[in-house]
Design an enzyme around this catalytic site. Structure first.
Site, PDB file in Angstrom:
ATOM      1  N   ARG A 121       0.880  -1.167   0.000  1.00 15.83           N
ATOM      2  CA  ARG A 121       0.000   0.000   0.000  1.00 15.83           C
ATOM      3  C   ARG A 121       0.917   1.217   0.000  1.00 15.83           C
ATOM      4  NH1 ARG A 121      -1.922   0.184   6.450  1.00 15.83           N
ATOM      5  NH2 ARG A 121       0.202   0.020   7.206  1.00 15.83           N
ATOM      6  N   GLU A 177      -2.039   7.658   7.393  1.00 14.11           N
ATOM      7  CA  GLU A 177      -0.624   7.781   7.756  1.00 14.11           C
ATOM      8  C   GLU A 177       0.223   8.285   6.581  1.00 14.11           C
ATOM      9  OE1 GLU A 177       0.531   4.064   9.603  1.00 14.11           O
ATOM     10  OE2 GLU A 177      -0.277   4.727  11.518  1.00 14.11           O
ATOM     11  N   CYS A 195       9.770  10.703  -2.480  1.00 14.08           N
ATOM     12  CA  CYS A 195       9.747  10.090  -3.807  1.00 14.08           C
ATOM     13  C   CYS A 195      10.818  10.745  -4.682  1.00 14.08           C
ATOM     14  CB  CYS A 195       8.363  10.270  -4.424  1.00 14.08           C
ATOM     15  SG  CYS A 195       8.269   9.658  -6.119  1.00 14.08           S
ATOM     16  N   CYS A 197       8.879  14.472  -9.348  1.00 17.89           N
ATOM     17  CA  CYS A 197       9.354  15.094  -8.109  1.00 17.89           C
ATOM     18  C   CYS A 197      10.587  15.953  -8.392  1.00 17.89           C
ATOM     19  CB  CYS A 197       9.655  14.046  -7.043  1.00 17.89           C
ATOM     20  SG  CYS A 197       8.149  13.433  -6.259  1.00 17.89           S
ATOM     21  N   GLU A 226      -6.194   5.190  16.044  1.00 15.24           N
ATOM     22  CA  GLU A 226      -5.902   3.757  16.119  1.00 15.24           C
ATOM     23  C   GLU A 226      -5.234   3.523  17.468  1.00 15.24           C
ATOM     24  OE1 GLU A 226      -3.653   2.313  12.780  1.00 15.24           O
ATOM     25  OE2 GLU A 226      -4.910   3.375  11.332  1.00 15.24           O
ATOM     26  N   TRP A 270       3.187  -7.823  12.139  1.00 18.35           N
ATOM     27  CA  TRP A 270       2.869  -8.405  10.833  1.00 18.35           C
ATOM     28  C   TRP A 270       3.403  -9.831  10.770  1.00 18.35           C
ATOM     29  CZ3 TRP A 270       3.658  -4.198   6.447  1.00 18.35           C
ATOM     30  CH2 TRP A 270       2.695  -3.186   6.630  1.00 18.35           C
ATOM     31  N   GLU A 291      -1.808  -8.340   7.911  1.00 19.34           N
ATOM     32  CA  GLU A 291      -2.082  -7.954   9.303  1.00 19.34           C
ATOM     33  C   GLU A 291      -2.831  -9.046  10.068  1.00 19.34           C
ATOM     34  OE1 GLU A 291      -3.364  -3.838   9.367  1.00 19.34           O
ATOM     35  OE2 GLU A 291      -1.318  -3.268   8.848  1.00 19.34           O
TER      36      GLU A 291
HETATM   37  C1  GAL Z   1      -1.145   1.512  11.353  1.00 22.22           C
HETATM   38  C2  GAL Z   1      -1.928   1.703  10.075  1.00 22.22           C
HETATM   39  C3  GAL Z   1      -3.045   0.709   9.987  1.00 22.22           C
HETATM   40  C4  GAL Z   1      -2.541  -0.667  10.224  1.00 22.22           C
HETATM   41  C5  GAL Z   1      -1.839  -0.709  11.550  1.00 22.22           C
HETATM   42  C6  GAL Z   1      -1.275  -2.049  11.839  1.00 22.22           C
HETATM   43  O1  GAL Z   1       0.057   2.178  11.350  1.00 22.22           O
HETATM   44  O2  GAL Z   1      -2.483   2.974  10.016  1.00 22.22           O
HETATM   45  O3  GAL Z   1      -3.634   0.769   8.715  1.00 22.22           O
HETATM   46  O4  GAL Z   1      -1.681  -0.985   9.193  1.00 22.22           O
HETATM   47  O5  GAL Z   1      -0.792   0.208  11.555  1.00 22.22           O
HETATM   48  O6  GAL Z   1      -0.190  -2.351  11.030  1.00 22.22           O
END
Ligand code: GAL
Length: 664
Positions: free
Chosen positions: A103, A142, A150, A155, A296, A304, A344
């Protein structure tokens, strides 16, 4: 207060959604954040939009009174887009393009990507601007994460244009960067390269400007989304930032373009140290000098490939209250349910993969009931203003580019100073170097490396008006073009500090130097230790607080104090170890007349928010043992519902919020 979860209905069968909404409502969850990675579902092929699933999910949530933060999905452009428009893909410093498969693979400068994101953002704004459940927008996800800069041809061209606007003429640019060095003189704007050399030997002026440019590109990209949304919607706009841990974007500048700040807090994944977590909260509050949200908040073991340890009983609640203690007016947990697929899989949500409520759900639900009982009384409340710590993105970047000595890093140094006040129970604000300093009795600049005339002037006015200032080593070294100044260090700050740096010694990582505390420095502690860097000082009016021991500059001043009217400036020529930083903070608050919050036992954090003549005193036990906190004055514990006198008992990872009349 909003108490929420990051929800991905698209990851689960349709028949599960009612159960999710029911469980959310039972846990006191009144908000979800949705859609931030759902571009491929919302626009399955170019120009064909499908919101049916999202509308339906919102309808299901509406039946339980759950509202939503709607996201623009631009952090995860779909496969068709990347295949059709490879020019939207970000290029890394090594020249390699980021291919589809993760992503955040896009270039924020790409005119094509900007156009494509304008289309999806506008389509979403038209669809959801007047939706009764949408209480706010989140831009992207984020910004700058994974790839902050880049190096694509677009750029390069945009950087040249940015430089032309900044410098006006090539003569001015050549002068600012000192391009006579190594024959770098530019005679046309399009000769100016991006700093891609693997040896890292680009010009420091060019490199720092490229960091600034890259930060500006995210900000201008975000601004386009803001403009698109605002053309249709009046809902407040935010984006999820990343606290102190992420230093690639000037968050003060980004904070100004948002209606409110939010950030992503993962205590066990990123920062174990409660003071470091607090520092991120405080920085996020400082961006707008307003309460913020955690968009979050960690809800379980995270990772991960490998996971962090499970949050212990009480810790999820503790971390959420810690956020509130420092100004969070909304808490949203990442994520509702742990995903069965994707990278994730081990990033746990409130529910495990199986979807049945477990311990973490019960804890979050119990807190949900508390949050409901607390109501909105805390919203808007801010800590008392007495101490500010300056954080400067230019300095972070300049030090990253050239650490000056092995192991000399901006953020750990900054945190050492922050932690000293955190331990003392003294609330601090984090401010940029151009902030209005007048509300503060004490200002700490752990390292003001890149200094403009304006910063120097503002600090000097502040001290002349009675302010107390601490200035750390390697301050005043560079001008805004990342040129070393042509005067004795600390350059533009030398007069104010009453001291010059006669010589310096780059000790390097892990190397310490002992200091002898002079009589005037009593209170700084015994056996003071500095590390990594040593400025050998020659006072020009300042008195000596500490001198060096056991080196060729034994006996020379290391820390000085200059009195300016009723104000003072302490110059600290070393990177202090934690004990020395604690001593510096203790002496400084005494000098500045700043009263700490009530003292707490080791491991218990104290913080305060004030509003309408009331103080909300948070006591947070970060240890797994019970703790007793002596209380100088009684207060009503809002969570326990009882008035507490003399002393308070905190369970392991326990929390209390005492309501205390101010000035009573
Ligand atoms: C954050 C991100 C989420 C998810 C989470 C866990 O930094 O905004 O989309 O990826 O970490 O990895």
């Amino acid at each position: 207060m909003y108490y929420g979860a990051d929800y991905y209905p698209e990851h689960w069968p349709r028949e599960r959604w009612e159960r999710d909404a029911e469980l959310m409502a039972e846990a006191g969850i009144n908000l979800v954040r949705v859609a931030e990675f759902a571009w491929a579902l919302m626009e399955p092929e170019p120009g064909r939009y499908d919101y049916a699933w999202l509308d339906e999910a919102l309808d299901v949530l509406a039946q339980r009174g759950i509202q939503a933060v709607m996201c623009t999905p631009t952090a995860a452009p779909p496969a068709w887009l990347c295949q059709q428009y490879p020019d939207t893909l970000l290029v890394q410093r090594n020249g390699r393009r980021v291919e589809f498969g993760m992503r955040r693979q896009y270039c924020p400068t790409s005119a094509r990507y900007r156009q494509l994101s304008r289309q999806i953002t506008t389509a979403m704004a038209q669809r959801y601007a007047r939706h009764s459940q949408v209480v706010a927008w989140q831009l992207d996800n984020e910004f700058g994460g994974h790839h902050a800069r880049c190096y694509c041809p677009a750029c390069a061209e945009a950087f040249q244009g940015w430089l032309e606007r900044r410098y006006g003429t090539l003569d001015a640019l050549n002068d600012a960067w000192g391009t006579a060095f190594w024959s770098h003189t530019y005679t046309a704007w399009d000769q100016i390269p991006l700093p891609t050399d693997a040896v890292g030997s680009s010009n420091p002026g060019l490199e720092l400007d490229f960091y600034r440019f890259s930060s500006d590109q995210w900000i201008s990209y975000a601004q386009e989304q803001i403009d698109n949304l605002q053309a249709h919607s009046s809902a407040p706009i935010t984006t999820n930032l990343m606290g102190l841990g992420f230093g690639e974007i000037d968050y003060f500048a980004m904070g100004r373009q948002l209606d409110f700040v939010t950030w992503d807090n993962y205590p066990t994944f990123i920062q174990q140290d409660p003071a470091a977590i607090a520092a991120s909260h405080v920085l996020m509050r400082g961006l707008r000098d307003q309460p913020f949200w955690v968009m979050e908040e960690q809800a379980g073991p995270s990772g991960w490939q490998a996971m962090s340890p499970a949050p212990q009983p009480g810790q999820l609640r503790l971390w959420s209250y810690q956020a509130m203690a420092h100004g969070a007016d909304g808490i949203v947990y990442f994520r509702w349910r742990t995903c069965r697929t994707g990278i994730e899989q081990w990033w746990h949500g409130i529910l495990d993969h199986h979807g049945e409520p477990g311990r973490r759900y019960q804890e979050i639900a119990a807190m949900g009931a508390e949050v409901r009982a607390l109501g909105d009384r805390l919203l808007g409340a801010l800590p008392p203003k007495a101490v500010a710590i300056v954080l400067a993105y230019d300095d972070r970047w300049a030090m990253r580019l050239q650490p000056n000595a092995a192991g000399f890093e901006y953020t750990p140094l900054w945190l050492t100073y922050y932690r000293a006040f955190h331990r003392l129970g003294v609330p601090v604000d984090v401010v940029p170097p151009d902030a209005d300093l007048s509300p503060y009795a004490l200002v700490v600049a752990p390292m003001l490396h890149v200094v403009s005339e304006a910063y120097a002037h503002s600090l000097s006015t502040y001290v002349q008006q009675g302010g107390h200032l601490i200035v750390g080593a390697r301050s005043g070294v560079k001008d805004l073009h990342n040129r070393v100044v042509d005067r004795q260090l600390p350059g533009l700050l030398a007069d104010l500090c009453g001291v010059v740096v006669a010589e310096y010694d780059a000790l390097g990582a892990g190397n310490c130097v002992r200091l002898a505390i002079a009589k005037a420095g009593a209170g700084l502690g015994e056996d003071a230790v500095g590390h990594t860097w040593a400025d050998i000082l020659a006072p020009r009016g300042a008195e000596t607080l500490a001198t060096y021991l056991g080196t060729f500059y034994q006996g020379e001043p290391a820390i000085t104090l200059n009195r300016v009217g009723i104000g003072t400036v302490t110059y600290v020529g070393v990177l202090p170890d934690q004990d020395l930083a604690d001593g510096l903070a203790r002496c400084a608050i005494e000098r500045a007349g700043v009263a700490p919050l009530p003292e707490t036992p080791e491991g218990v954090e104290v913080a305060a928010r004030d509003q309408d003549g009331l103080r909300y005193l948070f006591l947070l036990n970060h240890t797994a043992e019970p703790k007793t906190v002596p209380l100088p004055e009684p207060g009503r514990d809002l969570l326990a519902g009882a008035t507490i006198r003399n002393s308070l008992s905190l369970a392991p990872h326990g929390v209390a919020i005492l309501e205390i009349p101010l000035g009573g």
